[in-house]
Write a protein that holds these residues in place. Structure first.
Motif, PDB file in Angstrom:
ATOM      1  N   GLU A 143       0.804  -1.089  -0.071  1.00 29.12           N
ATOM      2  CA  GLU A 143       0.088   0.049   0.134  1.00 29.12           C
ATOM      3  C   GLU A 143       0.699   1.296   0.061  1.00 29.12           C
ATOM      4  OE1 GLU A 143      -3.097   0.281  -0.030  1.00 29.12           O
ATOM      5  OE2 GLU A 143      -4.140  -1.503   0.242  1.00 29.12           O
ATOM      6  N   LYS A 144       1.857   1.112   0.721  1.00 22.97           N
ATOM      7  CA  LYS A 144       2.867   2.369   0.933  1.00 22.97           C
ATOM      8  C   LYS A 144       3.581   2.521  -0.459  1.00 22.97           C
ATOM      9  CE  LYS A 144       6.901   4.124   3.455  1.00 22.97           C
ATOM     10  NZ  LYS A 144       7.851   3.706   4.191  1.00 22.97           N
ATOM     11  N   ILE A 145       4.058   1.576  -0.975  1.00 27.83           N
ATOM     12  CA  ILE A 145       4.792   1.687  -2.155  1.00 27.83           C
ATOM     13  C   ILE A 145       3.804   2.234  -3.509  1.00 27.83           C
ATOM     14  CG2 ILE A 145       5.924   0.607  -4.118  1.00 27.83           C
ATOM     15  CD1 ILE A 145       6.962  -1.540  -2.038  1.00 27.83           C
ATOM     16  N   LEU A 146       2.547   1.734  -3.455  1.00 32.69           N
ATOM     17  CA  LEU A 146       1.699   2.383  -4.546  1.00 32.69           C
ATOM     18  C   LEU A 146       1.266   3.829  -4.124  1.00 32.69           C
ATOM     19  CD1 LEU A 146      -1.163  -0.349  -5.404  1.00 32.69           C
ATOM     20  CD2 LEU A 146       0.825   0.734  -6.763  1.00 32.69           C
ATOM     21  N   ALA A 147       0.941   4.290  -3.015  1.00 27.15           N
ATOM     22  CA  ALA A 147       0.875   5.616  -2.754  1.00 27.15           C
ATOM     23  C   ALA A 147       2.090   6.383  -2.779  1.00 27.15           C
ATOM     24  CB  ALA A 147       0.486   5.818  -0.707  1.00 27.15           C
ATOM     25  N   GLU A 148       3.193   6.046  -2.703  1.00 32.91           N
ATOM     26  CA  GLU A 148       4.316   6.743  -2.800  1.00 32.91           C
ATOM     27  C   GLU A 148       4.791   6.848  -4.224  1.00 32.91           C
ATOM     28  OE1 GLU A 148       7.444   5.304  -0.385  1.00 32.91           O
ATOM     29  OE2 GLU A 148       6.631   6.077   1.535  1.00 32.91           O
ATOM     30  N   THR A 149       4.655   5.954  -5.106  1.00 31.49           N
ATOM     31  CA  THR A 149       5.149   5.741  -6.552  1.00 31.49           C
ATOM     32  C   THR A 149       3.960   6.557  -7.405  1.00 31.49           C
ATOM     33  OG1 THR A 149       4.077   3.750  -6.566  1.00 31.49           O
ATOM     34  CG2 THR A 149       6.588   4.108  -6.149  1.00 31.49           C
ATOM     35  N   ALA A 150       2.460   6.346  -6.893  1.00 28.78           N
ATOM     36  CA  ALA A 150       1.462   7.061  -7.617  1.00 28.78           C
ATOM     37  C   ALA A 150       1.618   6.599  -9.079  1.00 28.78           C
ATOM     38  CB  ALA A 150       1.577   8.531  -7.544  1.00 28.78           C
ATOM     39  N   PRO A 151       1.743   5.386  -9.671  1.00 32.78           N
ATOM     40  CA  PRO A 151       1.929   5.035 -10.945  1.00 32.78           C
ATOM     41  C   PRO A 151       0.426   5.168 -11.431  1.00 32.78           C
ATOM     42  CG  PRO A 151       1.601   3.198  -9.631  1.00 32.78           C
ATOM     43  CD  PRO A 151       1.718   4.264  -8.533  1.00 32.78           C
ATOM     44  N   PRO A 152       0.399   5.100 -12.839  1.00 33.84           N
ATOM     45  CA  PRO A 152      -0.923   5.320 -13.643  1.00 33.84           C
ATOM     46  C   PRO A 152      -1.440   4.071 -13.347  1.00 33.84           C
ATOM     47  CG  PRO A 152       0.931   4.988 -15.205  1.00 33.84           C
ATOM     48  CD  PRO A 152       1.427   5.266 -13.865  1.00 33.84           C
ATOM     49  N   HIS A 153      -2.872   4.256 -13.336  1.00 33.41           N
ATOM     50  CA  HIS A 153      -3.700   2.995 -13.014  1.00 33.41           C
ATOM     51  C   HIS A 153      -4.042   2.022 -14.201  1.00 33.41           C
ATOM     52  CE1 HIS A 153      -3.907   3.688  -8.673  1.00 33.41           C
ATOM     53  NE2 HIS A 153      -4.294   4.863  -9.092  1.00 33.41           N
ATOM     54  N   PRO A 154      -4.215   0.802 -14.138  1.00 30.91           N
ATOM     55  CA  PRO A 154      -3.938   0.032 -13.055  1.00 30.91           C
ATOM     56  C   PRO A 154      -2.448  -0.246 -12.969  1.00 30.91           C
ATOM     57  CG  PRO A 154      -4.966  -1.410 -15.133  1.00 30.91           C
ATOM     58  CD  PRO A 154      -4.694   0.112 -15.626  1.00 30.91           C
ATOM     59  N   ALA A 155      -2.043  -0.679 -11.624  1.00 33.01           N
ATOM     60  CA  ALA A 155      -0.703  -0.640 -11.328  1.00 33.01           C
ATOM     61  C   ALA A 155      -0.936  -2.026 -10.319  1.00 33.01           C
ATOM     62  CB  ALA A 155      -0.138   0.287 -10.775  1.00 33.01           C
TER      63      ALA A 155
END
Length: 181
Positions: A143-155
């Motif tokens: 969850e933290k990695i997705l929040a910090e990297t904010a990749p385009p979706h879907p990821a």
């Protein structure tokens, strides 16, 4: 990801840590620690508390702080390589109980962030994290990695305990949002 690395070479860091470790070991009663061959860039063979300069002390303290921050990762990697805790402790000049505590309380995860492009997952970034060993620590890290990297979706984030392996061997996978049919 996105972290800037300090402008210190690995050789410089090793030289700094070696100099500090040798000075510490030489200060212990009954220890006979030889100098390593070759001069250290920051500390010559005559390094002592009385002759230490302000600049040398600053470099050594920075190297010490970097080393202390890296110890949990180094301990976990050495254990993954099959090293025994007592050998790790001896190499790092720490107590075996300190090594056992790290092995008990911390876990090293490797991870990868993928994005969906043209109906296939493409790697966007990867890294490793040492975190407190706790129930749900893999999920919290993802969850933290997705929040910090904010990749385009879907990821998605794939997490492995220890070294990275095949995708199907990931111990945790988080996908946001779920790709459509």
């Amino acid at each position: 990801m996105g972290e800037k690395r300090a402008l210190l070479s690995d050789r410089w860091l090793i030289d700094q840590v070696t100099a500090v470790t040798q000075q510490f070991l030489r200060s212990l009663p009954g220890h006979n620690t030889p100098d390593t061959p070759g001069p250290s860039p920051a500390a010559g063979p005559g390094l002592s508390a009385e002759t230490l300069t302000l600049a040398e002390a600053g470099r050594i303290r920075r190297a010490y702080k970097i080393t202390e921050a890296a110890l949990p990762r180094l301990v976990l990697e050495a254990a993954e390589d099959g090293r025994e805790a007592t050998a790790i402790a001896r190499d790092l000049a720490v107590t075996p109980s300190y090594v056992y505590r790290i092995l008990r309380e911390r876990v090293r995860y490797t991870w990868r962030v993928d994005v969906l492009a043209d109906d296939a997952w493409a790697e966007r970034g990867a890294g490793l994290s040492v975190v407190e060993r706790a129930l749900g620590s893999k999920a919290a890290l993802a969850e933290k990695i997705l929040a910090e990297t904010a990749p385009p979706h879907p990821a998605r984030v794939l997490v492995w305990e220890g070294r990275r392996a095949a995708d199907e061997d990931a111990t945790h996978t988080l996908t946001r949002p779920e790709p459509g049919p």
